[in-house]
Design an enzyme around this catalytic site. Sequence first.
Site, PDB file in Angstrom:
ATOM      1  N   TYR A  71       0.971  -1.161  -0.037  1.00 32.14           N
ATOM      2  CA  TYR A  71      -0.078  -0.002  -0.092  1.00 32.14           C
ATOM      3  C   TYR A  71       0.860   1.292   0.089  1.00 32.14           C
ATOM      4  CZ  TYR A  71      -3.886   3.184   1.131  1.00 32.14           C
ATOM      5  OH  TYR A  71      -4.752   4.146   0.926  1.00 32.14           O
ATOM      6  N   PHE A 123      -8.254  21.149 -24.885  1.00 36.68           N
ATOM      7  CA  PHE A 123      -8.450  19.746 -24.940  1.00 36.68           C
ATOM      8  C   PHE A 123      -9.692  19.479 -23.764  1.00 36.68           C
ATOM      9  CE2 PHE A 123      -7.968  15.075 -23.622  1.00 36.68           C
ATOM     10  CZ  PHE A 123      -8.066  14.668 -24.682  1.00 36.68           C
ATOM     11  N   THR A 124     -10.637  18.349 -24.359  1.00 34.15           N
ATOM     12  CA  THR A 124     -11.839  18.123 -23.720  1.00 34.15           C
ATOM     13  C   THR A 124     -11.553  18.355 -21.974  1.00 34.15           C
ATOM     14  OG1 THR A 124     -11.322  15.628 -23.840  1.00 34.15           O
ATOM     15  CG2 THR A 124     -12.901  16.995 -25.468  1.00 34.15           C
ATOM     16  N   ASP A 214       1.278  19.532 -21.389  1.00 29.48           N
ATOM     17  CA  ASP A 214       0.544  18.312 -21.426  1.00 29.48           C
ATOM     18  C   ASP A 214       1.494  17.371 -22.171  1.00 29.48           C
ATOM     19  OD1 ASP A 214      -0.965  16.277 -22.240  1.00 29.48           O
ATOM     20  OD2 ASP A 214      -2.798  17.545 -22.331  1.00 29.48           O
ATOM     21  N   LYS A 257      -0.679   7.195 -23.628  1.00 27.85           N
ATOM     22  CA  LYS A 257      -0.180   7.445 -24.997  1.00 27.85           C
ATOM     23  C   LYS A 257       1.109   7.081 -25.260  1.00 27.85           C
ATOM     24  CE  LYS A 257      -4.380   9.710 -24.636  1.00 27.85           C
ATOM     25  NZ  LYS A 257      -4.530  10.914 -24.181  1.00 27.85           N
ATOM     26  N   ARG A 382     -14.498  14.734 -33.544  1.00 30.78           N
ATOM     27  CA  ARG A 382     -13.836  15.850 -32.811  1.00 30.78           C
ATOM     28  C   ARG A 382     -14.449  16.966 -33.652  1.00 30.78           C
ATOM     29  NH1 ARG A 382     -12.832  14.339 -28.184  1.00 30.78           N
ATOM     30  NH2 ARG A 382     -10.988  13.257 -27.557  1.00 30.78           N
ATOM     31  N   PHE A 449     -19.568  13.881 -25.569  1.00 32.75           N
ATOM     32  CA  PHE A 449     -19.386  12.991 -26.765  1.00 32.75           C
ATOM     33  C   PHE A 449     -19.288  11.611 -26.460  1.00 32.75           C
ATOM     34  CE2 PHE A 449     -14.772  12.541 -25.730  1.00 32.75           C
ATOM     35  CZ  PHE A 449     -14.502  13.627 -24.967  1.00 32.75           C
TER      36      PHE A 449
HETATM   37  C1  LIG Z   1      -5.529  11.735 -23.489  1.00 26.06           C
HETATM   38  C2  LIG Z   1      -5.328  12.876 -23.273  1.00 26.06           C
HETATM   39  C3  LIG Z   1      -5.570  13.610 -22.047  1.00 26.06           C
HETATM   40  C4  LIG Z   1      -6.348  13.220 -20.861  1.00 26.06           C
HETATM   41  O1  LIG Z   1      -5.849  11.828 -20.473  1.00 26.06           O
HETATM   42  P1  LIG Z   1      -6.460  10.544 -19.977  1.00 26.06           P
HETATM   43  O2  LIG Z   1      -5.623   9.521 -19.629  1.00 26.06           O
HETATM   44  O3  LIG Z   1      -7.464  10.104 -21.092  1.00 26.06           O
HETATM   45  O4  LIG Z   1      -7.343  11.096 -18.786  1.00 26.06           O
HETATM   46  C5  LIG Z   1      -5.174  14.983 -21.821  1.00 26.06           C
HETATM   47  N1  LIG Z   1      -4.333  15.614 -22.969  1.00 26.06           N
HETATM   48  C6  LIG Z   1      -4.256  15.089 -24.078  1.00 26.06           C
HETATM   49  C7  LIG Z   1      -3.469  15.915 -25.081  1.00 26.06           C
HETATM   50  C8  LIG Z   1      -4.753  13.638 -24.060  1.00 26.06           C
HETATM   51  O5  LIG Z   1      -4.261  13.130 -25.416  1.00 26.06           O
END
Ligand SMILES: *Cc1c(COP(=O)(O)O)cnc(C)c1O
Length: 466
Positions: A71, A123-124, A214, A257, A382, A449
């Site tokens: 933990y 970004f969303t 980011d 990613k 998008r 979305f």
């Molecule tokens: C995927 C993504 C996020 C958010 O990350 P999650 O792992 O999906 O929560 C933030 N910024 C960018 C540019 C992304 O592609």
Amino acid sequence: MKILTEPYKIKMVESIRLLSKEAREKALREAGYNTFLLMSQDVYIDLLTDSGTNAMSDSQWAWMMMGDEAYAGSRSYYHLLDAVQQVYGYPFMVPTHQGRGAEHILSKCLIKPGDFVPGNMYFTTTRLHQELEGGTFVDVSMDGAHDPRNESLFKGNVDMKKLENLTKKVSIDRIPYITIGAPVNMAGGQPVSMQNLRQVSEFCRKRRIRVVLDAARAVENAYFIQEREPGYASKSVREILREMCSWMDICTMSAKKDAFANIGGFLAMHDEGLYEEAKNFCVVYEGLHTYGGLAGRDLEALAQGIRESVERDDWVAHRISQVRYLWQNLKDMGIPLVHPCGGHAVFIDAKAFLSHLPQEQLPAQTLAAQIYADSGVRSMERGIVSAGRDLQSGEEHRPSLELVRLAIPRRVYTQTHLDYVAEGIEKTFRRREEIPGLRFVYEPKYLRFFQARFELQKKEVGATVE
Ligand SMILES: *Cc1c(COP(=O)(O)O)cnc(C)c1O
């Protein structure tokens, strides 16, 4: 054009199958014409996202067996910390369950109601977390980023004039930080130059505005810099990435990613005071600051994935060559695309593809649905659906781009798969004029979305097209 020869061979496979046309149409209706609501077993080639859908390496799987599931104070946490320090160069880090976990903690730490947070296109999830803390996102991306025909090589760059104007319009202490997506996902995976990162950093440091990277696909951005920016051709992607991070105070990371992981993320920084605060929020929302919502085995997969992502330049070079191959094939077929080709995905210009549909009839949502119906290929919208509504006024955001994204998972598909995708989309293109638009039948409040449902627009009054 050819894809670079794979720098790997295949050790494990997963079977996929193509449903009949009738079965695909039924699945699409049941999913409310939203590709997020399809069952993955009904999808043949899944280009919905490159997030968490990558193939892990044998080394990553081996490290998973070494996960320390304690933990507190897990050895795996220290492996991850070491990888973040070595590759990204930040001394402090809290793990999070994925990228939005890091965005959540960061927004909690730094945003007060009434603040403004500039960024190079929204970004969303990033914008939503800023708004939920009472902040207002301000787009400072260059105008060209909103134009699919603009050929700039660094279309993700911040427009320094827009940033400067914001600092003149509002008081500096109302701007806690700026976020730089490098590359910019929503603009088509467009990179940011080192020169621009340096300019933003110098401008903001003078004004004590923090700069946040980011870093979800920062390795890809580093590859574009190596390829395109004078002075970087002989530097490794690893060195370029380190330099990018050196200009940025903080980094939020979705490790799903670049880092080849199926889940995970982190928030990293140079500032120890901010780290103390981030640890506090981590305990509240993610888990103890040494696991942040992840299992020890996930921390190991992530640590190895981070090391791997920059261990040889040909991982990222091969990946980008796959994306370019699909882009070139579609372009040769006359399909309208976002130019130039970006890093992680090919973006179709749905406004031009379905030029008979006004934005109210959701051209990008419609196109993503029809591509699935025609070929079993899953993509995502998008456009206006992703852009959602302003939390305060309830007004719809109206982005100038209506795009369908074909995101390529890392190390998953072959050239033949990509050929199939291009031929499928060409089929849809040939019958584009007869494709009816969509309208909402269910709209969730946040990040609509993901879960919205739609139905076909009626072609003429009284006659449903099905
Ligand atoms: C995927 C993504 C996020 C958010 O990350 P999650 O792992 O999906 O929560 C933030 N910024 C960018 C540019 C992304 O592609």
